[in-house]
Every structure is written in structure tokens, then in C-alpha cells.
Write a protein that holds these residues in place. Structure first.
Motif, PDB file in Angstrom:
ATOM      1  N   TRP A  29       0.848  -1.186   0.000  1.00 42.32           N
ATOM      2  CA  TRP A  29       0.000   0.000   0.000  1.00 42.32           C
ATOM      3  C   TRP A  29       0.882   1.234   0.000  1.00 42.32           C
ATOM      4  CZ3 TRP A  29      -0.501   3.875   3.748  1.00 42.32           C
ATOM      5  CH2 TRP A  29      -1.593   4.739   3.562  1.00 42.32           C
ATOM      6  N   LYS A  30       0.472   2.268  -0.726  1.00 44.38           N
ATOM      7  CA  LYS A  30       1.233   3.527  -0.736  1.00 44.38           C
ATOM      8  C   LYS A  30       0.353   4.653  -0.225  1.00 44.38           C
ATOM      9  CE  LYS A  30       4.566   2.983  -4.505  1.00 44.38           C
ATOM     10  NZ  LYS A  30       3.970   1.858  -5.280  1.00 44.38           N
ATOM     11  N   TRP A  31       0.961   5.615   0.441  1.00 43.05           N
ATOM     12  CA  TRP A  31       0.207   6.793   0.845  1.00 43.05           C
ATOM     13  C   TRP A  31      -0.316   7.488  -0.400  1.00 43.05           C
ATOM     14  CZ3 TRP A  31      -0.932   8.107   5.842  1.00 43.05           C
ATOM     15  CH2 TRP A  31      -0.304   7.312   6.813  1.00 43.05           C
ATOM     16  N   PRO A  32      -1.594   7.889  -0.433  1.00 48.23           N
ATOM     17  CA  PRO A  32      -2.163   8.455  -1.663  1.00 48.23           C
ATOM     18  C   PRO A  32      -1.506   9.794  -2.026  1.00 48.23           C
ATOM     19  CG  PRO A  32      -3.682   8.705   0.180  1.00 48.23           C
ATOM     20  CD  PRO A  32      -2.561   7.855   0.671  1.00 48.23           C
ATOM     21  N   GLU A  33      -1.284  10.001  -3.337  1.00 50.89           N
ATOM     22  CA  GLU A  33      -0.751  11.296  -3.805  1.00 50.89           C
ATOM     23  C   GLU A  33      -1.749  12.403  -3.480  1.00 50.89           C
ATOM     24  OE1 GLU A  33       2.034  12.021  -5.598  1.00 50.89           O
ATOM     25  OE2 GLU A  33       2.816   9.963  -5.556  1.00 50.89           O
ATOM     26  N   LYS A  34      -3.026  12.097  -3.751  1.00 46.33           N
ATOM     27  CA  LYS A  34      -4.080  13.091  -3.527  1.00 46.33           C
ATOM     28  C   LYS A  34      -5.176  12.493  -2.662  1.00 46.33           C
ATOM     29  CE  LYS A  34      -3.999  15.411  -8.093  1.00 46.33           C
ATOM     30  NZ  LYS A  34      -2.816  16.198  -7.912  1.00 46.33           N
ATOM     31  N   PRO A  35      -5.075  12.685  -1.353  1.00 44.81           N
ATOM     32  CA  PRO A  35      -6.166  12.214  -0.490  1.00 44.81           C
ATOM     33  C   PRO A  35      -7.481  12.847  -0.946  1.00 44.81           C
ATOM     34  CG  PRO A  35      -4.285  12.906   0.814  1.00 44.81           C
ATOM     35  CD  PRO A  35      -3.992  13.302  -0.599  1.00 44.81           C
ATOM     36  N   GLU A  36      -8.565  12.098  -0.820  1.00 42.54           N
ATOM     37  CA  GLU A  36      -9.825  12.557  -1.424  1.00 42.54           C
ATOM     38  C   GLU A  36     -10.829  13.095  -0.423  1.00 42.54           C
ATOM     39  OE1 GLU A  36     -11.369   9.546  -4.314  1.00 42.54           O
ATOM     40  OE2 GLU A  36      -9.407   8.647  -3.891  1.00 42.54           O
ATOM     41  N   ASN A  37     -10.602  12.847   0.850  1.00 45.47           N
ATOM     42  CA  ASN A  37     -11.648  13.194   1.812  1.00 45.47           C
ATOM     43  C   ASN A  37     -11.071  13.885   3.053  1.00 45.47           C
ATOM     44  OD1 ASN A  37     -14.096  13.348   3.135  1.00 45.47           O
ATOM     45  ND2 ASN A  37     -14.112  11.178   3.743  1.00 45.47           N
ATOM     46  N   LEU A  38     -10.233  14.899   2.804  1.00 41.33           N
ATOM     47  CA  LEU A  38      -9.717  15.664   3.947  1.00 41.33           C
ATOM     48  C   LEU A  38     -10.685  16.804   4.225  1.00 41.33           C
ATOM     49  CD1 LEU A  38      -5.872  15.821   3.239  1.00 41.33           C
ATOM     50  CD2 LEU A  38      -7.181  14.164   4.583  1.00 41.33           C
ATOM     51  N   GLN A  39     -11.191  16.864   5.463  1.00 40.35           N
ATOM     52  CA  GLN A  39     -12.174  17.901   5.814  1.00 40.35           C
ATOM     53  C   GLN A  39     -11.632  18.892   6.831  1.00 40.35           C
ATOM     54  OE1 GLN A  39     -15.895  16.040   6.916  1.00 40.35           O
ATOM     55  NE2 GLN A  39     -15.732  14.559   5.256  1.00 40.35           N
ATOM     56  N   VAL A  40     -10.591  18.512   7.530  1.00 40.44           N
ATOM     57  CA  VAL A  40     -10.021  19.412   8.536  1.00 40.44           C
ATOM     58  C   VAL A  40      -8.586  19.779   8.149  1.00 40.44           C
ATOM     59  CG1 VAL A  40      -9.544  19.757  10.986  1.00 40.44           C
ATOM     60  CG2 VAL A  40     -11.446  18.300  10.297  1.00 40.44           C
ATOM     61  N   PRO A  42      -5.494  20.470   5.597  1.00 40.06           N
ATOM     62  CA  PRO A  42      -5.556  21.116   4.279  1.00 40.06           C
ATOM     63  C   PRO A  42      -5.837  20.098   3.166  1.00 40.06           C
ATOM     64  CG  PRO A  42      -3.665  21.903   5.538  1.00 40.06           C
ATOM     65  CD  PRO A  42      -4.271  20.791   6.337  1.00 40.06           C
ATOM     66  N   LYS A  43      -6.833  20.430   2.336  1.00 35.09           N
ATOM     67  CA  LYS A  43      -7.313  19.488   1.314  1.00 35.09           C
ATOM     68  C   LYS A  43      -6.235  19.072   0.325  1.00 35.09           C
ATOM     69  CE  LYS A  43     -12.157  20.898   1.272  1.00 35.09           C
ATOM     70  NZ  LYS A  43     -12.416  20.074   2.469  1.00 35.09           N
ATOM     71  N   ASP A  44      -5.260  19.974   0.113  1.00 35.80           N
ATOM     72  CA  ASP A  44      -4.261  19.672  -0.912  1.00 35.80           C
ATOM     73  C   ASP A  44      -3.036  18.947  -0.352  1.00 35.80           C
ATOM     74  OD1 ASP A  44      -3.352  21.745   0.601  1.00 35.80           O
ATOM     75  OD2 ASP A  44      -2.722  23.015  -1.086  1.00 35.80           O
ATOM     76  N   TRP A  45      -3.131  18.489   0.895  1.00 39.11           N
ATOM     77  CA  TRP A  45      -1.985  17.777   1.459  1.00 39.11           C
ATOM     78  C   TRP A  45      -1.758  16.440   0.761  1.00 39.11           C
ATOM     79  CZ3 TRP A  45      -1.056  17.630   7.433  1.00 39.11           C
ATOM     80  CH2 TRP A  45      -0.545  18.879   7.841  1.00 39.11           C
ATOM     81  N   PRO A  46      -0.549  16.206   0.285  1.00 40.97           N
ATOM     82  CA  PRO A  46      -0.242  14.893  -0.271  1.00 40.97           C
ATOM     83  C   PRO A  46      -0.001  13.886   0.859  1.00 40.97           C
ATOM     84  CG  PRO A  46       1.704  16.284  -0.330  1.00 40.97           C
ATOM     85  CD  PRO A  46       0.588  17.128   0.249  1.00 40.97           C
ATOM     86  N   GLY A  47       0.031  12.623   0.478  1.00 39.50           N
ATOM     87  CA  GLY A  47       0.263  11.569   1.468  1.00 39.50           C
ATOM     88  C   GLY A  47       1.518  11.780   2.287  1.00 39.50           C
ATOM     89  N   SER A  48       2.539  12.389   1.675  1.00 39.21           N
ATOM     90  CA  SER A  48       3.806  12.569   2.407  1.00 39.21           C
ATOM     91  C   SER A  48       3.637  13.503   3.607  1.00 39.21           C
ATOM     92  CB  SER A  48       4.883  13.112   1.470  1.00 39.21           C
ATOM     93  OG  SER A  48       4.442  14.325   0.887  1.00 39.21           O
ATOM     94  N   ARG A  49       2.659  14.445   3.538  1.00 33.68           N
ATOM     95  CA  ARG A  49       2.389  15.308   4.695  1.00 33.68           C
ATOM     96  C   ARG A  49       1.490  14.602   5.700  1.00 33.68           C
ATOM     97  NH1 ARG A  49       2.777  21.029   3.804  1.00 33.68           N
ATOM     98  NH2 ARG A  49       2.638  21.102   6.070  1.00 33.68           N
ATOM     99  N   LEU A  50       0.617  13.760   5.158  1.00 32.79           N
ATOM    100  CA  LEU A  50      -0.358  13.063   5.995  1.00 32.79           C
ATOM    101  C   LEU A  50       0.321  12.013   6.886  1.00 32.79           C
ATOM    102  CD1 LEU A  50      -3.353  13.528   5.942  1.00 32.79           C
ATOM    103  CD2 LEU A  50      -3.605  11.616   4.346  1.00 32.79           C
ATOM    104  N   ARG A  51       1.331  11.389   6.318  1.00 38.87           N
ATOM    105  CA  ARG A  51       1.953  10.242   6.984  1.00 38.87           C
ATOM    106  C   ARG A  51       2.422  10.532   8.413  1.00 38.87           C
ATOM    107  NH1 ARG A  51       6.487   6.297   4.357  1.00 38.87           N
ATOM    108  NH2 ARG A  51       7.184   5.375   6.315  1.00 38.87           N
ATOM    109  N   PRO A  52       3.210  11.624   8.633  1.00 39.85           N
ATOM    110  CA  PRO A  52       3.625  11.855  10.031  1.00 39.85           C
ATOM    111  C   PRO A  52       2.448  12.172  10.956  1.00 39.85           C
ATOM    112  CG  PRO A  52       4.380  13.651   8.591  1.00 39.85           C
ATOM    113  CD  PRO A  52       3.819  12.583   7.696  1.00 39.85           C
TER     114      PRO A  52
END
Ligand code: HEC
Ligand code: HEC
Length: 252
Positions: A29-40, A42-52
Motif C-alpha cells: 500500500w502507498k500513501w495516496p498522492e491526492k487524499p480525497e476526503n480531507l475535511q479538517v 488542508p485538502k491539498d496535502w499529499p500523502g507525504s504530509r499526511l503520513r507523520p
């Protein structure tokens, strides 16, 4: 927690390992390039920001991804549905994110006393647990649900898992507070167990022996009450409470 990408080797080794690598990477599994359901976040965060942030959540609460997401523990992450909101804990976590934002905004209004403002994090409250409670609150809950015995078993397991990690205060106050809850519930035998356990850990505490005495007195066991209050008075000769009670119950 999550799988690290398999470092596939090159050259001759690759030839030998190619089967192993490709079969391992199939379910990867890879962290998504473009997460699709961020509501809180930032919507444009890539998986690399989400991971930590996500791994931070798991550590702060002492849980796994499946605690908040739709997916089965032990199954590969590729079988998880991370954008789904079907697991109610995910929305709770969103509320927590909003709350944390508000708290940190409020904190900006005060004059901070260190060299920079103290930031609040998930782990400031959670400290490795999904439900941040004080030790006495948590024991009280177990008591109300299951009784003194299971509550004390729970106490032992928390002490084993969390001692020294700052999640709970294992000082004499916790079992003392819990013991009084049990006593208020008119479970005198239970309260004696709790206070006696506290006295085992804190035999030098006049306050703890005073509580042991109170529970024995409530149970009608005057001999043990006297012995406990005497211990308390020996440790703290200014314990007026123990002195008065001893005067009133000691046979003359
Ligand atoms: C404490 C709850 C919690 C835990 C534990 C958690 N997450 Fe999340 N996750 C969230 C929340 C909340 C969001 C949505 C954030 C938002 O709406 O801005 C999210 C979003 C995501 C997304 C984006 C999905 C999309 O397409 O919108 C991915 C991917 C993700 N998490 C992966 C993980 C992984 C992998 C783990 C384990 C290492 C994990 N999460 C652990 C709460 C959690
Ligand atoms: C100010 C303290 C505080 C902070 C900071 C905080 N939480 Fe919480 N959190 C709580 C409390 C208290 C509860 C329990 C609420 C209840 O069940 O009554 C809770 C409950 C939760 C739950 C539900 C647990 C369960 O099993 O019911 C999740 C998930 C959660 N928090 C995630 C987070 C995340 C993620 C963060 C950081 C973004 C965070 N919390 C920050 C206090 C906090």
C-alpha cells in the motif's frame, strides 16, 4: 504499524529475489498522492504530509490505523478504505483536530512564560491511551462496570504497561481517591482491599494508613482500625484525626 517499502535489490541478487520482491509488493500500500476526503487538514496535502500526522495519531493514542479507519487489524493496508467515514472514531478524531486548533488559538492570547508558547498536541492529553482519564476515574469506571476485583486487576495491568510513562499518576492519591469512591458505594470490604493495596505501596504514608483505619472502622473491625490509626499517628504525630478517633474507640 505500516509496512516500509521493500528495498528491492539490483543485479544478480535482484534476479534471485525478483520473485520474492514482486510477490511482496503486490499487496503493498502507498500513501495516496491526492487524499480525497480531507475535511479538517488542508485538502491539498499529499500523502507525504499526511503520513507523520497519521503515525503521530497512532502513537499519541496507543492504537493502530484500524481504530479510526475501516479495515481489519492484521490485514494489509491495501484492504483498508481510508477515505471512508464509516468508522465513527474518524469523525471524533476530526472534532479533536478542530478542538486542538481552537485550544492553540486561545493559547496565543495569553502571555507565555517560556522562550516560546507551549503547544498542545494529541499526546498532551492522550499520552498513549485512546481515552484520557485519570487513574482514579478509570478505576472508578471499571468498578462501576465490574466490581473491585476486576478494577484492581486493571490497576495492575495499567501499572505494568504505563508506569514511568507519565500517562497516569501512580502516587498514593489515585488509590486513595478510588478507595473513597468504593467506600461511598457502601462496599466496605472492597474499600479495605483498595486501601490495603495502597498501604503496601506506600507503607510510609500517614494519610494512607488513616484511610485504611477509616475503612476498617466502617466495617466494624475495631482492632484493625486501631492498628491502622496507630501506624498513621506514628508516622505523623500531628495527625489530630487519628488521635481523636483512637481516643474514642480504644478500650480504656
Ligand atoms: C485517531 C484516529 C486516526 C488514526 C489512528 C489514523 N487515522 Fe488516518 N485519518 C484520520 C482522520 C480524522 C482523517 C481525515 C482528516 C481530515 O478530514 O482532514 C484521516 C485520513 C487518512 C487518510 C486520507 C484518506 C483520504 O483519501 O481522504 C489516509 C490515507 C490515512 N488517514 C491513513 C492512515 C494510516 C495509514 C493510519 C495508520 C498508520 C491512520 N490513518 C491512522 C484519523 C486517524
Ligand atoms: C484537551 C485534551 C485532548 C486533546 C488535546 C485531544 N483529545 Fe482526544 N479525547 C479527549 C477526551 C477527554 C476524550 C474522551 C471523550 C469521552 O469519551 O468522553 C477523547 C477521545 C478521543 C477519541 C475517541 C476515543 C474513544 O475510544 O472513544 C479519539 C479518536 C481522539 N480523542 C483523538 C484525538 C486526536 C487525534 C487528537 C489530536 C488531534 C486528540 N484526540 C486530542 C481529550 C483530548
Amino acid at each position: 504499524m505500516f509496512q516500509k517499502p521493500m528495498p528491492c535489490l539490483s543485479g544478480a541478487v535482484l534476479l534471485i529475489l525478483v520473485f520474492t520482491c514482486s510477490s511482496l509488493s503486490q499487496g503493498q500500500w502507498k500513501w495516496p498522492e491526492k487524499p480525497e476526503n480531507l475535511q479538517v487538514l488542508p485538502k491539498d496535502w499529499p500523502g507525504s504530509r499526511l503520513r507523520p500526522v497519521m503515525t503521530g495519531f497512532t502513537r499519541a493514542l496507543g492504537v493502530r490505523c484500524s481504530y479510526c479507519h475501516v479495515g481489519e487489524e492484521g490485514k494489509p493496508l491495501s484492504t483498508f478504505d481510508f477515505k471512508s467515514d464509516a468508522n465513527p472514531k474518524k469523525n471524533t478524531a476530526r472534532e479533536m483536530l478542530r478542538m486542538l486548533g481552537d485550544v492553540n488559538d486561545h493559547l496565543k492570547k495569553i502571555e507565555y512564560s517560556g522562550d516560546k508558547p507551549v503547544n498542545m498536541w494529541c499526546h498532551t492529553c492522550h499520552r498513549g491511551r485512546p481515552r484520557p482519564m485519570t487513574l482514579a476515574e478509570e478505576l472508578g469506571e471499571q468498578y462501576r462496570l465490574k466490581g473491585v476485583g476486576p478494577a484492581l486487576v486493571h490497576y495492575a495491568s495499567l501499572k505494568k504497561d504505563f508506569y514511568g510513562r507519565g500517562a497516569y499518576d501512580f502516587g498514593e492519591g489515585a488509590l486513595n481517591e478510588f478507595g473513597y469512591e468504593v467506600l461511598r458505594a457502601k462496599d466496605v470490604t472492597g474499600a479495605i482491599r483498595v486501601f490495603e493495596l495502597n498501604a503496601e505501596s506506600f507503607p510510609e504514608s500517614a494519610n494512607v494508613w488513616d484511610s485504611v483505619g477509616e475503612a476498617y472502622l466502617a466495617s466494624g473491625d475495631t482492632l484493625n482500625a486501631i492498628a491502622s490509626y496507630e501506624k498513621s499517628l506514628l508516622l505523623e504525630p500531628k495527625n489530630r484525626n487519628a488521635e481523636q478517633i483512637l481516643n474514642s474507640i480504644k478500650p480504656r
